[in-house]
Scaffold this active site. Structure first.
Site, PDB file in Angstrom:
ATOM      1  N   ASP A 122       0.813  -1.219   0.000  1.00 57.01           N
ATOM      2  CA  ASP A 122       0.000   0.000   0.000  1.00 57.01           C
ATOM      3  C   ASP A 122       0.842   1.262   0.000  1.00 57.01           C
ATOM      4  O   ASP A 122       0.310   2.370   0.016  1.00 57.01           O
ATOM      5  CB  ASP A 122      -0.984   0.018   1.179  1.00 57.01           C
ATOM      6  CG  ASP A 122      -0.331  -0.206   2.527  1.00 57.01           C
ATOM      7  OD1 ASP A 122       0.842  -0.609   2.563  1.00 57.01           O
ATOM      8  OD2 ASP A 122      -1.003   0.022   3.553  1.00 57.01           O
ATOM      9  N   HIS A 171       5.191   0.240  13.006  1.00 57.75           N
ATOM     10  CA  HIS A 171       4.410  -0.623  12.117  1.00 57.75           C
ATOM     11  C   HIS A 171       5.322  -1.583  11.359  1.00 57.75           C
ATOM     12  O   HIS A 171       4.969  -2.743  11.120  1.00 57.75           O
ATOM     13  CB  HIS A 171       3.611   0.248  11.149  1.00 57.75           C
ATOM     14  CG  HIS A 171       2.857  -0.521  10.118  1.00 57.75           C
ATOM     15  ND1 HIS A 171       1.807  -1.351  10.437  1.00 57.75           N
ATOM     16  CD2 HIS A 171       3.004  -0.596   8.771  1.00 57.75           C
ATOM     17  CE1 HIS A 171       1.336  -1.895   9.329  1.00 57.75           C
ATOM     18  NE2 HIS A 171       2.048  -1.460   8.301  1.00 57.75           N
ATOM     19  N   LYS A 223      -2.018   5.897  13.994  1.00 56.69           N
ATOM     20  CA  LYS A 223      -3.384   5.385  13.934  1.00 56.69           C
ATOM     21  C   LYS A 223      -4.395   6.521  14.021  1.00 56.69           C
ATOM     22  O   LYS A 223      -4.188   7.499  14.736  1.00 56.69           O
ATOM     23  CB  LYS A 223      -3.636   4.404  15.088  1.00 56.69           C
ATOM     24  CG  LYS A 223      -2.788   3.156  15.039  1.00 56.69           C
ATOM     25  CD  LYS A 223      -3.182   2.286  13.868  1.00 56.69           C
ATOM     26  CE  LYS A 223      -2.391   1.006  13.816  1.00 56.69           C
ATOM     27  NZ  LYS A 223      -2.795   0.152  12.685  1.00 56.69           N
ATOM     28  N   HIS A 277      -4.316   4.965   7.485  1.00 56.86           N
ATOM     29  CA  HIS A 277      -5.693   4.523   7.250  1.00 56.86           C
ATOM     30  C   HIS A 277      -6.630   5.332   8.142  1.00 56.86           C
ATOM     31  O   HIS A 277      -6.298   5.613   9.293  1.00 56.86           O
ATOM     32  CB  HIS A 277      -5.852   3.030   7.553  1.00 56.86           C
ATOM     33  CG  HIS A 277      -4.840   2.161   6.878  1.00 56.86           C
ATOM     34  ND1 HIS A 277      -4.975   1.749   5.565  1.00 56.86           N
ATOM     35  CD2 HIS A 277      -3.666   1.638   7.315  1.00 56.86           C
ATOM     36  CE1 HIS A 277      -3.930   1.011   5.236  1.00 56.86           C
ATOM     37  NE2 HIS A 277      -3.123   0.932   6.282  1.00 56.86           N
TER      38      HIS A 277
END
Length: 248
Positions: A111, A170, A192, A230
């Site tokens: 991604d 991550h 996040k 995200h």
């Protein structure tokens, strides 16, 4: 006493208006298709959102950052699919009349660099940390053209963009991007969104994650906007949330 309550009311109304204004700005969508959505965050910064089909999480929306300044553009993270990368590039070149100066994947997952070859075919230079390049070579995918150690700066228009590795989280190689003019921090998957769960930990260093985000928070304390990998963007409360999440 009446004047006191009147003053309090005016202040509260002002805060509500400012809060609503920020929310409206955050949802300022300038382009939308089934595969690509673009939202203008500031005068020069856009969030590009694309979609990744996964076995564990289903269809996942993935954010990247686009900075356009004086007809020059820098893209952080690519769409996962080549056709969507072409769609993004077409919008930048045709609608914004901008030349893409660089593409910067923030870590080695699909991604972030799944469609890197499309940018290379357009002779757009790619930059990534040497840690990312090492991991990409191991997984046998398209390799970024230029590497840097822990810190890299370039200009878009007349203003500076910083890319920096401040620790593992991550992944072992996750970097952040910062556009100083508009004080926008792209945290990528290191950060996040509010109320998010821990997510994909397959390549994570969970023990260091909170420490790394603490380092980001300390160094980029002037940030007004924070974009996660995200979910919805926001302010530095996203950093605080991520730190708390990984201290549990």
């Amino acid at each position: 006493m009446k004047n006191y309550f009147y003053s309090i009311g005016v202040i509260l109304l002002f805060l509500i208006i400012v809060s609503c204004k920020k929310e409206i700005d955050a949802s300022n969508e300038v382009y939308s298709s089934e595969t690509l959505k673009l939202k203008q965050l500031t005068d020069n910064v856009y969030v590009h959102a694309t979609f990744l089909d996964t076995e564990s999480w289903g269809k996942v929306a993935c954010n990247g950052m686009l900075v356009i300044d004086n007809n020059e553009a820098v893209v952080f993270d690519t769409p996962s699919e080549n056709k969507v990368a072409k769609e993004l590039i077409t919008w930048i070149e045709n609608q914004k009349k901008a030349t893409i100066k660089a593409v910067i994947p923030t870590h080695f997952h699909v991604d972030c660099l799944g469609s890197l070859e499309v940018f290379h075919r357009k002779e757009i230079p790619s930059y990534a940390s040497l840690k990312t390049i090492k991991l990409v070579k191991e997984q046998g995918t398209i390799i970024p053209l230029h590497g840097f150690h822990n810190n890299f700066e370039l200009k878009v228009g007349k203003n500076k963009i910083t890319c920096e590795f401040l620790g593992e989280g991550h992944t072992k190689d996750n970097i952040i991007g910062y556009y100083s003019k508009d004080k926008v921090l792209f945290g990528g998957c290191l950060v996040k969104t509010l109320k998010a769960k821990k997510g994909n930990l397959a390549d994570a260093n969970v023990k260091e994650w909170a420490n790394t985000v603490n380092a980001v928070k300390a160094k980029y304390k002037d940030a007004k906007w924070v974009i996660p990998g995200h979910g919805n963007e926001g302010d530095t409360s996203l950093l605080n949330y991520t730190i708390a999440l990984f201290k549990k």
